[in-house]
Design a protein around this motif. Structure first.
Motif, short mmCIF file in Angstrom:
data_model
loop_
_atom_site.label_atom_id
_atom_site.label_comp_id
_atom_site.label_asym_id
_atom_site.label_seq_id
_atom_site.Cartn_x
_atom_site.Cartn_y
_atom_site.Cartn_z
N GLY A 273 -117.03 45.84 101.70
CA GLY A 273 -117.48 47.16 101.74
C GLY A 273 -116.81 47.78 102.84
N THR A 274 -115.81 47.47 103.68
CA THR A 274 -115.06 48.25 104.56
C THR A 274 -113.61 48.63 103.81
OG1 THR A 274 -115.86 47.26 106.66
CG2 THR A 274 -113.64 48.21 106.85
N VAL A 275 -113.32 50.00 103.87
CA VAL A 275 -112.33 50.43 103.26
C VAL A 275 -111.62 51.73 104.05
CG1 VAL A 275 -111.63 51.99 101.30
CG2 VAL A 275 -113.46 50.60 100.89
N SER A 276 -110.45 51.59 104.05
CA SER A 276 -109.70 52.57 105.10
C SER A 276 -108.45 53.03 104.17
CB SER A 276 -108.91 51.54 105.96
OG SER A 276 -108.28 52.52 106.74
N VAL A 277 -108.23 54.45 104.63
CA VAL A 277 -107.32 54.99 103.62
C VAL A 277 -106.50 55.98 104.85
CG1 VAL A 277 -106.96 57.16 102.22
CG2 VAL A 277 -108.59 55.44 101.68
N GLY A 278 -105.11 55.78 104.53
CA GLY A 278 -104.02 56.53 105.16
C GLY A 278 -102.90 57.14 104.44
N THR A 279 -102.93 58.39 104.71
CA THR A 279 -101.91 59.19 104.10
C THR A 279 -100.68 59.54 104.70
OG1 THR A 279 -103.80 60.54 103.43
CG2 THR A 279 -101.84 61.64 102.90
N ARG A 280 -99.60 59.37 103.95
CA ARG A 280 -98.20 59.68 104.43
C ARG A 280 -97.46 60.87 104.05
NH1 ARG A 280 -95.86 53.54 103.19
NH2 ARG A 280 -97.29 52.44 104.11
N ASP A 281 -98.06 61.39 102.91
CA ASP A 281 -97.49 62.56 102.49
C ASP A 281 -98.64 63.15 101.44
OD1 ASP A 281 -95.52 64.56 101.69
OD2 ASP A 281 -95.50 63.75 99.67
N GLY A 282 -98.58 64.45 101.52
CA GLY A 282 -99.61 65.56 100.83
C GLY A 282 -100.92 65.10 101.33
N GLU A 283 -102.11 65.00 100.48
CA GLU A 283 -103.46 64.89 101.19
C GLU A 283 -104.25 64.04 100.08
OE1 GLU A 283 -104.43 69.07 101.96
OE2 GLU A 283 -105.62 69.30 99.64
#
Length: 327
Positions: free
Chosen positions: A175-185
Motif C-alpha cells: 500500500g505504500t507508493v512513491s513517485v518521483g518525476t525527472r522530466d515533465g510532470e
C-alpha cells in the motif's frame, strides 16, 4: 373546262409529294442513320474483401537481462520471456533478482522494470497505455508529441498519469507508493486527491492516505543498517535489519526486500564458512542511491584444544599449583 380538271389531278400529286418529302427524314432516321454502339453492360462490382481486423496494439519486450518471466492471460502459466516478445492486455511480466526488462509501445512509451518487479498489462490502445505495478520499481518515459497518455496504477486507488515526461514509481506491495518525476510532470491520484509532481519532485502515498504534497527530491538518502557488534559469527545465518525512507527500494545481497510503510526492512542472509562482505543497497524514486557494507567472518568450527600429560595432572589447590602422577 379543261383547266379545273387539270388542277384536280394536280392536288393528289402535290399531296403525295408532300407526304414523300415528309417521310424522308423519318426513313433516314429509321433505316439510314448509324445506330450508336450498344451500351456495354455494367462492369461487375468487385467483391470487396472483408476488411482485416485492426491490428491489436501490443507492447514489446525490447530488452531483457537475467530471469524474466511472462504469463499470458489470467489462467496462463509462467514461462521464460524472450526478446521481442509481444504483450497484450492481461499479460504479466516479472523480473527476478538481478534481472531487468524493457517494455516499449512503439515510439510513444518505454517502461524499464527493475529487478524484483511485476507489471501487468491492463489496457492498450493507440492513445492510451495502462499498466499495473503489483510491486517493485518501474521507470517510464512518455515521449511528448505522440498524443499518447500513459497510466501506471497499483491496483488500488493510486494512479500516476502523464502525456509526456519521465517518472519512477515504486510499490512495496503493501500500500505504500512513491513517485518521483525527472522530466515533465505527472498527475498522481490517491484516495480521491490529485497532486501534480513536476520535474525534480516526489510524492508518497501511504495506505488509506492522500498523496503528500510534492516536495523536492532530497539531497541525500536515508539508510541505516543494524549490523551485529561482532564481525566473527558462530552461525551461517545473519539477520540484516535497517531503515530507509518510505517508498525506497531495498536490496540485501542482491535480493529485493520490500520495506514496510515506515521504511523498515529485514532479511535473513545465509553465509558460507569464512569471510564474506554483506551489502545493503537502497534506491529512491528521485535517482538517489545509498549503500552500506559489512565484512564478517563465519567460523563454526570448534576451537582446537591441545592437551599434554602434564596439563592433565596439573591441579590447583588453594592457589598452589602442584603436579603429580596418577596413583
Amino acid at each position: 373546262m379543261a383547266a379545273p380538271s387539270s388542277r384536280r389531278r394536280q392536288v393528289p400529286f402535290l399531296v403525295g409529294l408532300v407526304l414523300i418529302l415528309a417521310a424522308l427524314p423519318v426513313g433516314w432516321f429509321v433505316f439510314l442513320r448509324e445506330l450508336p454502339p450498344p451500351t456495354p453492360p455494367p462492369a461487375p462490382v468487385p467483391t470487396v474483401a472483408a476488411a482485416e481486423a485492426k491490428k491489436a496494439v501490443e507492447l514489446e519486450l525490447s530488452d531483457i537481462e537475467g530471469l524474466v518471466e511472462v504469463r499470458h492471460g489470467v489462467a496462463g502459466a509462467w514461462a521464460p520471456a524472450t526478446k521481442g516478445m509481444a504483450l497484450r492486455a492481461t499479460d504479466v511480466v516479472r523480473t527476478g533478482d538481478g534481472a531487468y526488462a524493457v517494455l516499449v509501445n512503439g515510439e510513444a512509451v518505454e517502461v524499464r522494470m527493475a529487478s524484483g518487479t511485476e507489471v501487468s498489462v491492463e489496457e492498450l490502445t493507440d492513445s492510451l497505455s495502462r499498466l499495473l505495478l503489483a510491486n517493485g520499481m518501474a521507470t517510464t518515459t512518455v515521449r511528448s508529441g505522440q498524443r499518447h497518455t500513459f497510466e501506471l496504477t497499483t491496483g488500488s486507488e493510486v494512479v500516476a498519469r502523464t502525456g509526456g515526461g519521465t517518472f519512477t514509481m515504486t510499490n512495496n506491495g503493501k500500500g505504500t507508493v512513491s513517485v518521483g518525476t525527472r522530466d515533465g510532470e505527472v498527475a498522481l491520484l490517491g484516495n480521491g486527491k490529485v497532486v501534480i509532481v513536476r520535474a525534480g519532485q516526489q510524492s508518497i502515498v501511504r495506505p488509506g492516505k492522500e498523496p503528500t504534497e510534492p516536495a523536492p527530491v532530497p539531497g541525500s538518502l536515508l539508510l541505516k543498517v543494524a549490523w551485529p557488534g561482532d564481525k566473527a559469527l558462530r552461525q551461517h545465518e545473519l539477520v540484516v535489519t535497517g531503515k530507509t525512507d518510505p517508498g525506497n527500494r531495498v536490496e540485501v545481497e542482491g535480493v529485493v526486500v520490500h520495506a514496510d510503510n515506515e521504511g523498515r526492512f529485514e532479511r535473513k542472509v545465509v553465509l558460507p564458512e569464512g569471510p564474506s562482505a554483506v551489502k545493503v543497497r537502497a534506491m529512491g524514486v528521485g535517482g538517489l542511491v545509498g549503500e552500506e557494507k559489512r565484512d564478517v567472518v563465519v567460523d563454526t568450527k570448534p576451537p582446537k584444544v591441545r592437551l599434554t600429560p602434564e596439563a592433565i595432572w596439573k591441579t590447583t589447590t588453594k592457589g598452589v599449583t602442584t603436579t603429580g602422577a596418577p596413583p
